[in-house]
Design a protein around this motif. Structure first.
Motif, PDB file in Angstrom:
ATOM      1  N   UNK A  22      38.102  52.115  50.025  1.00  0.00           N
ATOM      2  CA  UNK A  22      38.956  53.163  49.472  1.00  0.00           C
ATOM      3  C   UNK A  22      40.126  52.538  48.698  1.00  0.00           C
ATOM      4  N   UNK A  23      39.810  52.030  47.507  1.00  0.00           N
ATOM      5  CA  UNK A  23      40.789  51.286  46.715  1.00  0.00           C
ATOM      6  C   UNK A  23      41.244  52.106  45.524  1.00  0.00           C
ATOM      7  N   UNK A  24      42.554  52.323  45.441  1.00  0.00           N
ATOM      8  CA  UNK A  24      43.137  52.973  44.268  1.00  0.00           C
ATOM      9  C   UNK A  24      43.599  51.927  43.259  1.00  0.00           C
ATOM     10  N   UNK A  25      44.265  50.897  43.781  1.00  0.00           N
ATOM     11  CA  UNK A  25      44.811  49.876  42.898  1.00  0.00           C
ATOM     12  C   UNK A  25      44.976  48.572  43.673  1.00  0.00           C
ATOM     13  N   UNK A  26      44.775  47.449  42.979  1.00  0.00           N
ATOM     14  CA  UNK A  26      45.008  46.131  43.575  1.00  0.00           C
ATOM     15  C   UNK A  26      46.067  45.412  42.767  1.00  0.00           C
ATOM     16  N   UNK A  27      47.070  44.934  43.447  1.00  0.00           N
ATOM     17  CA  UNK A  27      48.134  44.183  42.784  1.00  0.00           C
ATOM     18  C   UNK A  27      47.740  42.701  42.809  1.00  0.00           C
ATOM     19  N   UNK A  28      48.454  41.910  43.548  1.00  0.00           N
ATOM     20  CA  UNK A  28      48.160  40.479  43.589  1.00  0.00           C
ATOM     21  C   UNK A  28      46.937  40.185  44.453  1.00  0.00           C
ATOM     22  N   UNK A  29      46.100  39.265  43.973  1.00  0.00           N
ATOM     23  CA  UNK A  29      44.989  38.721  44.762  1.00  0.00           C
ATOM     24  C   UNK A  29      45.184  37.214  44.835  1.00  0.00           C
ATOM     25  N   UNK A  30      44.766  36.642  45.938  1.00  0.00           N
ATOM     26  CA  UNK A  30      44.995  35.212  46.067  1.00  0.00           C
ATOM     27  C   UNK A  30      44.083  34.538  47.064  1.00  0.00           C
ATOM     28  N   UNK A  31      44.204  33.227  47.095  1.00  0.00           N
ATOM     29  CA  UNK A  31      43.457  32.398  48.028  1.00  0.00           C
ATOM     30  C   UNK A  31      44.437  31.571  48.856  1.00  0.00           C
ATOM     31  N   UNK A  32      44.193  31.549  50.134  1.00  0.00           N
ATOM     32  CA  UNK A  32      44.940  30.725  51.079  1.00  0.00           C
ATOM     33  C   UNK A  32      43.938  29.811  51.781  1.00  0.00           C
ATOM     34  N   UNK A  33      44.455  28.771  52.420  1.00  0.00           N
ATOM     35  CA  UNK A  33      43.578  27.902  53.206  1.00  0.00           C
ATOM     36  C   UNK A  33      44.294  27.444  54.467  1.00  0.00           C
ATOM     37  N   UNK A  34      43.471  27.137  55.464  1.00  0.00           N
ATOM     38  CA  UNK A  34      44.004  26.650  56.721  1.00  0.00           C
ATOM     39  C   UNK A  34      43.125  25.526  57.236  1.00  0.00           C
ATOM     40  N   UNK A  44      43.527  55.066  48.055  1.00  0.00           N
ATOM     41  CA  UNK A  44      43.592  56.399  47.468  1.00  0.00           C
ATOM     42  C   UNK A  44      44.537  57.292  48.289  1.00  0.00           C
ATOM     43  N   UNK A  45      45.392  57.999  47.596  1.00  0.00           N
ATOM     44  CA  UNK A  45      46.327  58.893  48.259  1.00  0.00           C
ATOM     45  C   UNK A  45      47.624  58.222  48.659  1.00  0.00           C
ATOM     46  N   UNK A  46      47.767  56.951  48.296  1.00  0.00           N
ATOM     47  CA  UNK A  46      48.983  56.229  48.667  1.00  0.00           C
ATOM     48  C   UNK A  46      49.454  55.365  47.513  1.00  0.00           C
ATOM     49  N   UNK A  47      50.762  55.207  47.394  1.00  0.00           N
ATOM     50  CA  UNK A  47      51.312  54.253  46.420  1.00  0.00           C
ATOM     51  C   UNK A  47      51.833  53.025  47.137  1.00  0.00           C
ATOM     52  N   UNK A  48      51.560  52.932  48.449  1.00  0.00           N
ATOM     53  CA  UNK A  48      52.040  51.830  49.269  1.00  0.00           C
ATOM     54  C   UNK A  48      50.988  50.738  49.285  1.00  0.00           C
ATOM     55  N   UNK A  49      51.387  49.508  48.956  1.00  0.00           N
ATOM     56  CA  UNK A  49      50.466  48.379  48.957  1.00  0.00           C
ATOM     57  C   UNK A  49      50.490  47.668  50.314  1.00  0.00           C
ATOM     58  N   UNK A  50      49.316  47.408  50.837  1.00  0.00           N
ATOM     59  CA  UNK A  50      49.173  46.664  52.086  1.00  0.00           C
ATOM     60  C   UNK A  50      48.335  45.421  51.837  1.00  0.00           C
ATOM     61  N   UNK A  51      48.588  44.396  52.635  1.00  0.00           N
ATOM     62  CA  UNK A  51      47.839  43.154  52.501  1.00  0.00           C
ATOM     63  C   UNK A  51      46.580  43.159  53.351  1.00  0.00           C
TER      64      UNK A  51
END
Length: 121
Positions: free
Chosen positions: A27-39, A102-109
């Protein structure tokens, strides 16, 4: 719900190349930053590279000139091309995306499950 699915990890020799992919779905309305991390074992998770929806990129100093991050906004997919790999690049690589549902303007990680990259010397 949002899912991030990574692919492309594996075992490669010193100096080799790999390409990681991460596709976001749900349920994706918009994606801001995308990235790669490593551990790596015994170490904290660290940023490798990220990219905004407009294409601005940011890299860790340790991978500059060797890794390239890119994304396909139409496919909600981010890529990491890794060249000149070194044994110290060995780690679990995680995809991360800041998503507004969808239905939100709040971005979560959100995080992917991780994919192992092993570079042998």
């Amino acid at each position: 719900q949002v899912q991030l699915v990574e692919s492309g990890g594996g075992l490669v020799q010193d100096g080799g190349s790999l390409r990681l992919s991460c596709a976001a779905s749900g349920s994706i309305f918009s994606i801001n930053t995308m990235g790669w991390y490593r551990q790596a074992p015994g170490k904290q998770r660290e940023l490798v590279a990220d990219i905004t929806s407009g294409g601005n990129t940011n890299y860790a100093d340790s991978v500059k000139g060797r890794f390239t991050i890119s994304r396909d906004n139409a496919k909600n997919t981010v890529y990491l091309q890794m060249n000149s790999l070194k044994p110290e690049d060995t780690a679990v690589y995680y995809c991360n995306a800041h998503v507004a549902r969808y239905g939100s303007t709040w971005y979560s990680g959100y995080w992917g499950q991780g994919t192992q990259v092993t570079v042998s010397s």
